[in-house]
Design an enzyme around this catalytic site. Sequence first.
Site, PDB file in Angstrom:
ATOM      1  N   ALA A  14      -0.266   4.252   4.556  1.00 44.63           N
ATOM      2  CA  ALA A  14      -0.712   5.642   4.340  1.00 44.63           C
ATOM      3  C   ALA A  14      -2.233   5.782   4.380  1.00 44.63           C
ATOM      4  O   ALA A  14      -2.735   6.888   4.205  1.00 44.63           O
ATOM      5  CB  ALA A  14      -0.168   6.152   3.001  1.00 44.63           C
ATOM      6  N   TYR A 167       4.689  -6.930  19.686  1.00 44.14           N
ATOM      7  CA  TYR A 167       4.805  -5.556  19.168  1.00 44.14           C
ATOM      8  C   TYR A 167       6.171  -4.968  19.532  1.00 44.14           C
ATOM      9  O   TYR A 167       6.880  -4.449  18.657  1.00 44.14           O
ATOM     10  CB  TYR A 167       3.683  -4.696  19.759  1.00 44.14           C
ATOM     11  CG  TYR A 167       3.721  -3.259  19.316  1.00 44.14           C
ATOM     12  CD1 TYR A 167       3.257  -2.882  18.062  1.00 44.14           C
ATOM     13  CD2 TYR A 167       4.220  -2.254  20.146  1.00 44.14           C
ATOM     14  CE1 TYR A 167       3.293  -1.549  17.652  1.00 44.14           C
ATOM     15  CE2 TYR A 167       4.261  -0.927  19.742  1.00 44.14           C
ATOM     16  CZ  TYR A 167       3.790  -0.580  18.493  1.00 44.14           C
ATOM     17  OH  TYR A 167       3.832   0.742  18.086  1.00 44.14           O
TER      18      TYR A 167
END
Length: 272
Positions: A14, A167
């Site tokens: 966040a 990834y």
Amino acid sequence: MTERETRTALVTGATDGVGRLVASRLAADGWRVLAHGRNRARGAALVGEIEKAGGRATFLEADLASLAEVRRLAAETMATTGRLELLINNAGIGTAGDAPGRQVSADGHELRFAVNYLAGFLLTHLLLPMLKASAPSRIVNVASAGQQAIDFDDVMLTRNYSGRAAYCQSKLAQILFTVDLAQELAGSGVIANTLHPSTYMNTTMVRQSGTTPISTVETGADAILALAVGAAIEGKSGLYFNVQREMRADPQAYDAAARARLKALSLELTGL
Ligand SMILES: NC(=O)c1ccc[n+]([C@@H]2O[C@H](COP(=O)([O-])OP(=O)(O)OC[C@H]3O[C@@H](n4cnc5c(N)ncnc54)[C@H](OP(=O)(O)O)[C@@H]3O)[C@@H](O)[C@H]2O)c1
């Protein structure tokens, strides 16, 4: 909304990018936000902004490249709140990241597999009792359209490593996990969905990879929030969305044998 009715969300990653915007928007909407990150100063800045705007947020620090820290994050979450209606596994590292070449986590696992997938797998399992007790509740796994089938003979990519392969494999692992989770949670009042939030948003991860951003964090946040709080997804689980459009993910996501292999490996690696 009264204290008892306040809903609580944990958002990982966040402190930057789309996760930061999602956390702020949830707080603006009356949610109590547990904002996770690994950088205390950035966490304090976010909490300050949310509180200044009249919202409620608590920063929880953990480096997701360590399974011990993931366990501590789960424990701190449970010490901070008695209810959890929303878990957004958003934290992640991109294709290029801070250093070239294969990297490993504190536990010796390939770094993107560890941070992007395994940390969320462990965190979710540790928080499931609280999510179930708080039902109706939701889990959103922020994956990607960049997906690559997991090679079970070399999950840690010790051969033919590339940041892109690492990834894309870790992002598909999140999707396999979500499909499994939805099945396990059927009838519990907890739904789990996953998405590609938007293509090349203007975030640190994209800029670090040398790619020119072509979309905004607002687009990605809208897509994440549609799964996190939107009415249309109610009662639906195990779905993959490309931004706000439901789509099929890589075929491996629908291969029960592959999901069982990934789950067995993940349980072993996390010691669950
Ligand atoms: N950007 C895109 O176009 C795009 C496209 C598809 C999918 N996604 C997905 O969207 C999610 C968010 O990406 P973003 O673009 O917003 O990236 P970002 O701006 O780079 O933010 C990533 C967040 O994850 C945190 N993080 C990274 N490694 C961590 C670790 N080891 N421990 C704890 N926290 C860690 C970062 O913390 P710090 O603030 O300390 O760095 C940051 O809060 C990711 O899962 C990504 O794969 C993004």
